[in-house]
Design a protein around this motif. Sequence first.
Motif, PDB file in Angstrom:
ATOM      1  N   LEU A  57       0.114 -10.633  23.936  1.00  0.00           N
ATOM      2  CA  LEU A  57       1.114 -10.200  22.960  1.00  0.00           C
ATOM      3  C   LEU A  57       0.428  -9.413  21.850  1.00  0.00           C
ATOM      4  O   LEU A  57      -0.646  -9.798  21.379  1.00  0.00           O
ATOM      5  N   THR A  58       1.060  -8.332  21.441  1.00  0.00           N
ATOM      6  CA  THR A  58       0.605  -7.568  20.288  1.00  0.00           C
ATOM      7  C   THR A  58       1.305  -8.122  19.050  1.00  0.00           C
ATOM      8  O   THR A  58       2.538  -8.104  18.973  1.00  0.00           O
ATOM      9  N   VAL A  59       0.539  -8.611  18.115  1.00  0.00           N
ATOM     10  CA  VAL A  59       1.074  -9.286  16.931  1.00  0.00           C
ATOM     11  C   VAL A  59       0.862  -8.390  15.717  1.00  0.00           C
ATOM     12  O   VAL A  59      -0.265  -7.971  15.434  1.00  0.00           O
ATOM     13  N   THR A  60       1.933  -8.104  15.018  1.00  0.00           N
ATOM     14  CA  THR A  60       1.821  -7.348  13.773  1.00  0.00           C
ATOM     15  C   THR A  60       1.910  -8.313  12.599  1.00  0.00           C
ATOM     16  O   THR A  60       2.637  -9.314  12.649  1.00  0.00           O
ATOM     17  N   THR A  61       1.161  -8.032  11.548  1.00  0.00           N
ATOM     18  CA  THR A  61       1.129  -8.892  10.370  1.00  0.00           C
ATOM     19  C   THR A  61       0.840  -8.033   9.144  1.00  0.00           C
ATOM     20  O   THR A  61       0.713  -6.805   9.255  1.00  0.00           O
ATOM     21  N   ILE A  62       0.746  -8.670   8.007  1.00  0.00           N
ATOM     22  CA  ILE A  62       0.500  -7.964   6.754  1.00  0.00           C
ATOM     23  C   ILE A  62      -0.546  -8.725   5.964  1.00  0.00           C
ATOM     24  O   ILE A  62      -0.616  -9.971   6.042  1.00  0.00           O
ATOM     25  N   LEU A  63      -1.387  -8.020   5.270  1.00  0.00           N
ATOM     26  CA  LEU A  63      -2.435  -8.664   4.481  1.00  0.00           C
ATOM     27  C   LEU A  63      -1.829  -9.247   3.212  1.00  0.00           C
ATOM     28  O   LEU A  63      -1.346  -8.523   2.340  1.00  0.00           O
ATOM     29  N   GLU A  64      -1.846 -10.550   3.123  1.00  0.00           N
ATOM     30  CA  GLU A  64      -1.356 -11.250   1.930  1.00  0.00           C
ATOM     31  C   GLU A  64      -2.026 -12.616   1.873  1.00  0.00           C
ATOM     32  O   GLU A  64      -2.003 -13.376   2.838  1.00  0.00           O
ATOM     33  N   ASP A  65      -2.618 -12.889   0.762  1.00  0.00           N
ATOM     34  CA  ASP A  65      -3.308 -14.160   0.535  1.00  0.00           C
ATOM     35  C   ASP A  65      -2.263 -15.254   0.300  1.00  0.00           C
ATOM     36  O   ASP A  65      -1.341 -15.075  -0.490  1.00  0.00           O
ATOM     37  N   PRO A  66      -2.372 -16.392   0.998  1.00  0.00           N
ATOM     38  CA  PRO A  66      -3.402 -16.842   1.934  1.00  0.00           C
ATOM     39  C   PRO A  66      -2.962 -16.739   3.388  1.00  0.00           C
ATOM     40  O   PRO A  66      -3.520 -17.411   4.243  1.00  0.00           O
ATOM     41  N   ASP A 101       2.294   0.720   7.419  1.00  0.00           N
ATOM     42  CA  ASP A 101       2.790   1.159   6.115  1.00  0.00           C
ATOM     43  C   ASP A 101       2.713   0.076   5.047  1.00  0.00           C
ATOM     44  O   ASP A 101       3.125   0.300   3.907  1.00  0.00           O
ATOM     45  N   GLY A 102       2.213  -1.115   5.405  1.00  0.00           N
ATOM     46  CA  GLY A 102       2.067  -2.176   4.428  1.00  0.00           C
ATOM     47  C   GLY A 102       3.378  -2.757   3.933  1.00  0.00           C
ATOM     48  O   GLY A 102       3.423  -3.366   2.858  1.00  0.00           O
ATOM     49  N   GLN A 103       4.463  -2.597   4.697  1.00  0.00           N
ATOM     50  CA  GLN A 103       5.781  -3.098   4.303  1.00  0.00           C
ATOM     51  C   GLN A 103       6.198  -4.258   5.191  1.00  0.00           C
ATOM     52  O   GLN A 103       5.751  -4.394   6.334  1.00  0.00           O
ATOM     53  N   TYR A 104       7.106  -5.070   4.646  1.00  0.00           N
ATOM     54  CA  TYR A 104       7.629  -6.193   5.422  1.00  0.00           C
ATOM     55  C   TYR A 104       8.714  -5.737   6.392  1.00  0.00           C
ATOM     56  O   TYR A 104       8.707  -6.099   7.563  1.00  0.00           O
ATOM     57  N   GLY A 105       9.639  -4.976   5.901  1.00  0.00           N
ATOM     58  CA  GLY A 105      10.696  -4.491   6.775  1.00  0.00           C
ATOM     59  C   GLY A 105      11.995  -4.292   6.024  1.00  0.00           C
ATOM     60  O   GLY A 105      12.610  -5.256   5.574  1.00  0.00           O
ATOM     61  N   ASP A 126       4.911  -6.919  19.750  1.00  0.00           N
ATOM     62  CA  ASP A 126       5.812  -7.859  20.415  1.00  0.00           C
ATOM     63  C   ASP A 126       6.391  -8.877  19.440  1.00  0.00           C
ATOM     64  O   ASP A 126       7.583  -9.199  19.512  1.00  0.00           O
ATOM     65  N   ILE A 127       5.574  -9.379  18.537  1.00  0.00           N
ATOM     66  CA  ILE A 127       6.029 -10.366  17.558  1.00  0.00           C
ATOM     67  C   ILE A 127       5.390 -10.055  16.206  1.00  0.00           C
ATOM     68  O   ILE A 127       4.391  -9.328  16.135  1.00  0.00           O
ATOM     69  N   ALA A 128       5.977 -10.601  15.155  1.00  0.00           N
ATOM     70  CA  ALA A 128       5.429 -10.467  13.805  1.00  0.00           C
ATOM     71  C   ALA A 128       5.211 -11.869  13.251  1.00  0.00           C
ATOM     72  O   ALA A 128       6.163 -12.642  13.084  1.00  0.00           O
ATOM     73  N   VAL A 129       3.971 -12.220  12.995  1.00  0.00           N
ATOM     74  CA  VAL A 129       3.606 -13.513  12.418  1.00  0.00           C
ATOM     75  C   VAL A 129       3.097 -13.238  11.009  1.00  0.00           C
ATOM     76  O   VAL A 129       1.962 -12.788  10.820  1.00  0.00           O
ATOM     77  N   ALA A 130       3.933 -13.476  10.033  1.00  0.00           N
ATOM     78  CA  ALA A 130       3.632 -13.128   8.645  1.00  0.00           C
ATOM     79  C   ALA A 130       4.639 -13.840   7.751  1.00  0.00           C
ATOM     80  O   ALA A 130       5.605 -14.444   8.248  1.00  0.00           O
ATOM     81  N   PRO A 131       4.450 -13.805   6.435  1.00  0.00           N
ATOM     82  CA  PRO A 131       5.451 -14.371   5.524  1.00  0.00           C
ATOM     83  C   PRO A 131       6.691 -13.482   5.473  1.00  0.00           C
ATOM     84  O   PRO A 131       7.021 -12.882   4.445  1.00  0.00           O
ATOM     85  N   LEU A 132       7.369 -13.389   6.603  1.00  0.00           N
ATOM     86  CA  LEU A 132       8.536 -12.520   6.757  1.00  0.00           C
ATOM     87  C   LEU A 132       9.791 -13.376   6.590  1.00  0.00           C
ATOM     88  O   LEU A 132      10.059 -14.287   7.385  1.00  0.00           O
ATOM     89  N   LEU A 326       9.252  -2.033 -10.173  1.00  0.00           N
ATOM     90  CA  LEU A 326       9.038  -2.457  -8.793  1.00  0.00           C
ATOM     91  C   LEU A 326       7.589  -2.190  -8.397  1.00  0.00           C
ATOM     92  O   LEU A 326       7.026  -1.143  -8.730  1.00  0.00           O
ATOM     93  N   VAL A 327       6.994  -3.132  -7.675  1.00  0.00           N
ATOM     94  CA  VAL A 327       5.580  -3.026  -7.283  1.00  0.00           C
ATOM     95  C   VAL A 327       5.491  -2.863  -5.769  1.00  0.00           C
ATOM     96  O   VAL A 327       6.423  -3.194  -5.028  1.00  0.00           O
ATOM     97  N   LYS A 328       4.349  -2.373  -5.332  1.00  0.00           N
ATOM     98  CA  LYS A 328       4.157  -2.076  -3.904  1.00  0.00           C
ATOM     99  C   LYS A 328       3.668  -3.293  -3.136  1.00  0.00           C
ATOM    100  O   LYS A 328       4.088  -3.540  -2.007  1.00  0.00           O
ATOM    101  N   THR A 329       2.739  -4.035  -3.724  1.00  0.00           N
ATOM    102  CA  THR A 329       2.129  -5.173  -3.028  1.00  0.00           C
ATOM    103  C   THR A 329       2.175  -6.410  -3.910  1.00  0.00           C
ATOM    104  O   THR A 329       2.371  -6.330  -5.139  1.00  0.00           O
ATOM    105  N   TYR A 330       1.977  -7.531  -3.257  1.00  0.00           N
ATOM    106  CA  TYR A 330       1.978  -8.797  -3.990  1.00  0.00           C
ATOM    107  C   TYR A 330       0.763  -8.885  -4.916  1.00  0.00           C
ATOM    108  O   TYR A 330       0.860  -9.402  -6.033  1.00  0.00           O
TER     109      TYR A 330
END
Length: 495
Positions: A57-66, A101-105, A126-132, A326-330
């Motif tokens: 599976l191809t997993v998409t995610t986003i960089l966000e601590d933790p 693009d560094g966005q959630y959706g 295929d899936i997104a494993v992130a704080p979505l 409005l901000v771009k990233t956390y």
Amino acid sequence: MDKGLRFTFCVITAVVLLRGSNQTGEKKDPKMLPASSSASVLPGTDSRGLGEGLPTLTVTTILEDPYVMVRSAELEGYCIDLLKSLAAMLHFSYKVKVVGDGQYGAVSPSGNWTGMVGEILRQEADIAVAPLTVTSAREEVVSFTTPFLQTGIGILLRKDTVSQEMSFFHFLAPFSKETWTGLLLAYVLTCFCLFLVARLSPCEWNEPKNEENHFTFLNSLWFGAGALALQGVTPRPKALSVRVIAAVWWLFTIALLAAYIANFTALLGTGSEQLPIQTFEDLVKQRNLEFGTLEGSSTFYFFKNSKNPIHQMIYEYMDKRRDHVLVKTYQEAVQRVMDSNYAFIGESISQDLAAARHCNLIRAPEVIGARGFGIATTQASPWTKKLSIAVLKLRESGDLDYLRNKWWESSCFHRSRDRWSPLQPQALGGLFLTLAVGLALGVIAAVVELSNKSRHAAGHAKKSCCSVFIEEMCTRLRIKETTRQSQEPSGRANA
């Protein structure tokens, strides 16, 4: 000769059969599988558990601590650990890629979806494993599993931007208004019982008709105040009934002072004065802080779609100043809260982490819009139900709680959770009950002492016990009137 040919034929047949069985065994032995597959790994991605024979599976995610972080050229975090557990349970391999693009959706002006949701729709993942966050708009285009984390919308603030100057009556803060009211009533009632019992008890004076009782009402008030200050004051009680009330009052004051000192020490140690911004309504009314959220996030659309007037005011404020608030990233949001007069509206669970990592940050008490983080898949994907069941199993086994504690644990986080609050009367209910029982015992003891003396006096005077008891009680309660009446005739005679 025939025997030699037969023996040779048997040897050749045996060798052929043995070679065929060895080749079959090599094909069926799982231990002979390669450790990793030859699947190509995209640049900037992380590949884990790749193996022949397992679905990849191809997993998409986003960089966000933790949730997902880059450490030593590798990805790690809560979501990576969760992905490992899911892969082990469901027997699949995966490739992790960070969203381009560094966005959630969210829906762009052109009508296309951005972020991780867009990559799933374009079949780039295929899936997104992130704080979505699971929202109705996203649920219409992708499928979500059972949430693996529950959260809400909170307000992240910097402590020095919201701290109030210490009130002039800050010393009253350890107790609530109800507790102070109860304490005042208990003090007045106890002093009145001291005054009443000292007058009724025969042991407090020898001649009620000629002698002045030391426990006047003012002296009783002074006695109760001295006990509150842990100071011995006169008059000293002589009768058992008065001593019972005094002892119970001393016990009450000692426990009360201990509770006050402990709560006042905690108040000064934490510095947790009441925040002027407790709710979103408080945030709208103030003018000192700017506030905003992540651009294109589910939080922004929550306020846009809400019918609540306060939420609509927040949306209008952010929409009019979207280029500024409005901000771009956390990470940008947290840094802006730390560097300027800015309040960040976002996921409460992420704000708890920020307060844990940065001790000068704090989250306001109110949390709205309960929601959850889920794993996004394509619609009608066979992995949706499998992943949901796996998430439920991880929750039931306590693995999700373990991951939560692992990545959110911080000494600063523990201190920020211990929010101080004034001591309520319920916490001292047993203490007030003990005082009430002691006062009742003191009054009963005084009545018993007076009745015993009245019974002896009735025997000598040959009167009924009740009449003598009533006469003694009236004499003690009206001692000043009797003294004045006795002094007036003598004064007139002298004149």
